[in-house]
Design a protein around this motif. Structure first.
Motif, PDB file in Angstrom:
ATOM      1  N   MET A 143       0.852  -1.188   0.000  1.00 55.89           N
ATOM      2  CA  MET A 143       0.000   0.000   0.000  1.00 55.89           C
ATOM      3  C   MET A 143       0.889   1.239   0.000  1.00 55.89           C
ATOM      4  SD  MET A 143      -2.939   1.217   2.696  1.00 55.89           S
ATOM      5  CE  MET A 143      -1.770   1.507   4.005  1.00 55.89           C
ATOM      6  N   GLY A 144       0.592   2.152  -0.895  1.00 51.91           N
ATOM      7  CA  GLY A 144       1.365   3.380  -0.971  1.00 51.91           C
ATOM      8  C   GLY A 144       0.644   4.534  -0.308  1.00 51.91           C
ATOM      9  N   LEU A 145       1.409   5.356   0.386  1.00 54.09           N
ATOM     10  CA  LEU A 145       0.923   6.623   0.937  1.00 54.09           C
ATOM     11  C   LEU A 145       1.821   7.704   0.363  1.00 54.09           C
ATOM     12  CD1 LEU A 145       0.615   5.694   4.739  1.00 54.09           C
ATOM     13  CD2 LEU A 145      -1.243   5.844   3.086  1.00 54.09           C
ATOM     14  N   MET A 146       1.223   8.743  -0.195  1.00 54.17           N
ATOM     15  CA  MET A 146       2.004   9.822  -0.774  1.00 54.17           C
ATOM     16  C   MET A 146       1.338  11.149  -0.454  1.00 54.17           C
ATOM     17  SD  MET A 146       2.906  10.663  -4.733  1.00 54.17           S
ATOM     18  CE  MET A 146       1.463  11.658  -5.053  1.00 54.17           C
ATOM     19  N   GLN A 147       2.141  12.122  -0.034  1.00 59.71           N
ATOM     20  CA  GLN A 147       1.607  13.455   0.226  1.00 59.71           C
ATOM     21  C   GLN A 147       1.879  14.332  -0.982  1.00 59.71           C
ATOM     22  OE1 GLN A 147       2.264  14.909   4.078  1.00 59.71           O
ATOM     23  NE2 GLN A 147       1.109  16.763   3.733  1.00 59.71           N
ATOM     24  N   GLY A 148       0.813  14.873  -1.546  1.00 59.46           N
ATOM     25  CA  GLY A 148       0.930  15.717  -2.722  1.00 59.46           C
ATOM     26  C   GLY A 148       1.440  17.113  -2.396  1.00 59.46           C
ATOM     27  N   SER A 149       1.734  17.873  -3.417  1.00 51.29           N
ATOM     28  CA  SER A 149       2.306  19.206  -3.246  1.00 51.29           C
ATOM     29  C   SER A 149       1.358  20.177  -2.544  1.00 51.29           C
ATOM     30  CB  SER A 149       2.722  19.777  -4.599  1.00 51.29           C
ATOM     31  OG  SER A 149       1.586  19.898  -5.441  1.00 51.29           O
ATOM     32  N   LYS A 150       0.048  19.920  -2.609  1.00 54.96           N
ATOM     33  CA  LYS A 150      -0.920  20.792  -1.930  1.00 54.96           C
ATOM     34  C   LYS A 150      -1.329  20.246  -0.567  1.00 54.96           C
ATOM     35  CE  LYS A 150      -2.641  22.905  -6.089  1.00 54.96           C
ATOM     36  NZ  LYS A 150      -3.796  23.257  -6.890  1.00 54.96           N
ATOM     37  N   GLY A 151      -0.660  19.166  -0.124  1.00 58.01           N
ATOM     38  CA  GLY A 151      -0.892  18.653   1.222  1.00 58.01           C
ATOM     39  C   GLY A 151      -1.793  17.436   1.338  1.00 58.01           C
ATOM     40  N   PHE A 173      -2.485  10.737  -0.456  1.00 54.19           N
ATOM     41  CA  PHE A 173      -3.089   9.763  -1.356  1.00 54.19           C
ATOM     42  C   PHE A 173      -2.792   8.357  -0.842  1.00 54.19           C
ATOM     43  CE2 PHE A 173      -2.141  13.577  -3.718  1.00 54.19           C
ATOM     44  CZ  PHE A 173      -3.342  13.825  -4.369  1.00 54.19           C
ATOM     45  N   VAL A 174      -3.796   7.479  -0.920  1.00 52.79           N
ATOM     46  CA  VAL A 174      -3.683   6.104  -0.432  1.00 52.79           C
ATOM     47  C   VAL A 174      -4.035   5.162  -1.577  1.00 52.79           C
ATOM     48  CG1 VAL A 174      -4.586   4.450   1.245  1.00 52.79           C
ATOM     49  CG2 VAL A 174      -4.432   6.867   1.863  1.00 52.79           C
ATOM     50  N   ASN A 175      -3.196   4.130  -1.794  1.00 52.59           N
ATOM     51  CA  ASN A 175      -3.471   3.190  -2.865  1.00 52.59           C
ATOM     52  C   ASN A 175      -2.872   1.824  -2.540  1.00 52.59           C
ATOM     53  OD1 ASN A 175      -4.426   2.507  -5.515  1.00 52.59           O
ATOM     54  ND2 ASN A 175      -2.301   2.499  -6.170  1.00 52.59           N
ATOM     55  N   CYS A 176      -3.649   0.762  -2.744  1.00 58.00           N
ATOM     56  CA  CYS A 176      -3.146  -0.606  -2.602  1.00 58.00           C
ATOM     57  C   CYS A 176      -2.763  -1.086  -3.996  1.00 58.00           C
ATOM     58  CB  CYS A 176      -4.196  -1.525  -1.989  1.00 58.00           C
ATOM     59  SG  CYS A 176      -3.600  -3.224  -1.830  1.00 58.00           S
ATOM     60  N   PHE A 177      -1.518  -1.558  -4.143  1.00 58.36           N
ATOM     61  CA  PHE A 177      -1.003  -1.963  -5.445  1.00 58.36           C
ATOM     62  C   PHE A 177      -1.261  -3.423  -5.796  1.00 58.36           C
ATOM     63  CE2 PHE A 177       2.018   1.315  -3.862  1.00 58.36           C
ATOM     64  CZ  PHE A 177       1.635   2.325  -4.725  1.00 58.36           C
ATOM     65  N   SER A 178      -1.457  -4.280  -4.805  1.00 53.92           N
ATOM     66  CA  SER A 178      -1.453  -5.706  -5.096  1.00 53.92           C
ATOM     67  C   SER A 178      -2.814  -6.325  -5.364  1.00 53.92           C
ATOM     68  CB  SER A 178      -0.774  -6.472  -3.967  1.00 53.92           C
ATOM     69  OG  SER A 178      -1.557  -6.410  -2.810  1.00 53.92           O
ATOM     70  N   ARG A 179      -3.879  -5.668  -5.004  1.00 54.36           N
ATOM     71  CA  ARG A 179      -5.201  -6.219  -5.306  1.00 54.36           C
ATOM     72  C   ARG A 179      -6.233  -5.101  -5.310  1.00 54.36           C
ATOM     73  NH1 ARG A 179      -6.996  -9.995  -0.359  1.00 54.36           N
ATOM     74  NH2 ARG A 179      -8.613 -10.431  -1.848  1.00 54.36           N
ATOM     75  N   ASP A 180      -7.457  -5.448  -5.618  1.00 54.93           N
ATOM     76  CA  ASP A 180      -8.503  -4.434  -5.748  1.00 54.93           C
ATOM     77  C   ASP A 180      -9.181  -4.143  -4.416  1.00 54.93           C
ATOM     78  OD1 ASP A 180      -8.092  -4.190  -8.492  1.00 54.93           O
ATOM     79  OD2 ASP A 180      -9.369  -5.916  -8.907  1.00 54.93           O
ATOM     80  N   CYS A 181      -8.416  -3.653  -3.471  1.00 48.95           N
ATOM     81  CA  CYS A 181      -8.994  -3.244  -2.191  1.00 48.95           C
ATOM     82  C   CYS A 181      -9.796  -1.963  -2.432  1.00 48.95           C
ATOM     83  CB  CYS A 181      -7.904  -2.974  -1.161  1.00 48.95           C
ATOM     84  SG  CYS A 181      -6.985  -4.432  -0.683  1.00 48.95           S
ATOM     85  N   PRO A 182     -11.059  -1.934  -2.012  1.00 46.55           N
ATOM     86  CA  PRO A 182     -11.851  -0.726  -2.222  1.00 46.55           C
ATOM     87  C   PRO A 182     -11.215   0.480  -1.538  1.00 46.55           C
ATOM     88  CG  PRO A 182     -13.249  -2.555  -1.558  1.00 46.55           C
ATOM     89  CD  PRO A 182     -11.828  -2.987  -1.367  1.00 46.55           C
ATOM     90  N   LYS A 183     -10.957   1.509  -2.316  1.00 44.83           N
ATOM     91  CA  LYS A 183     -10.313   2.713  -1.778  1.00 44.83           C
ATOM     92  C   LYS A 183     -11.120   3.307  -0.631  1.00 44.83           C
ATOM     93  CE  LYS A 183      -7.669   4.785  -4.325  1.00 44.83           C
ATOM     94  NZ  LYS A 183      -6.699   5.458  -5.110  1.00 44.83           N
TER      95      LYS A 183
END
Length: 94
Positions: free
Chosen positions: A50-58, A61-71
């Motif tokens: 699962m990736g967590l990333m903070q964008g330039s405006k703060g 973002f959360v995303n699971c890469f390995s399967r279709d986990c409902p966001k």
């Protein structure tokens, strides 16, 4: 859309990391990005996916890469645990 916490700041990636389950592996992948174990209850995650990333405006973002986990389920996990969102009943939005 801007969220302000009790401390007068937007929630950061560190707020999200602080509520990960005990023992979750956190691997930095950039200045404001990490890969960690997925928090979805039906995903028995052996390796960080699962990736967590903070964008330039703060925004974080959360995303699971390995399967279709409902966001929505992933976000619900964090919104129910981060103090700012707890004060709003675990809700998010405008």
């Amino acid at each position: 859309m801007s969220y302000i916490t009790d401390k007068g700041r937007k929630p950061t990636i560190q707020d999200f990391i602080s509520v990960l389950p005990k023992g979750a592996e956190v691997i930095p992948t950039g200045k404001d990005a990490v890969v960690t174990n997925c928090v979805h209850p039906t995903h028995d995650d052996k390796k960080p996916s699962m990736g967590l990333m903070q964008g330039s405006k703060g925004a974080v973002f959360v995303n699971c890469f390995s399967r279709d986990c409902p966001k929505a389920d992933l976000l619900k996990y964090f919104y129910e645990r981060i103090p700012y969102y707890q004060k709003r009943g675990g809700r998010y939005g405008r």
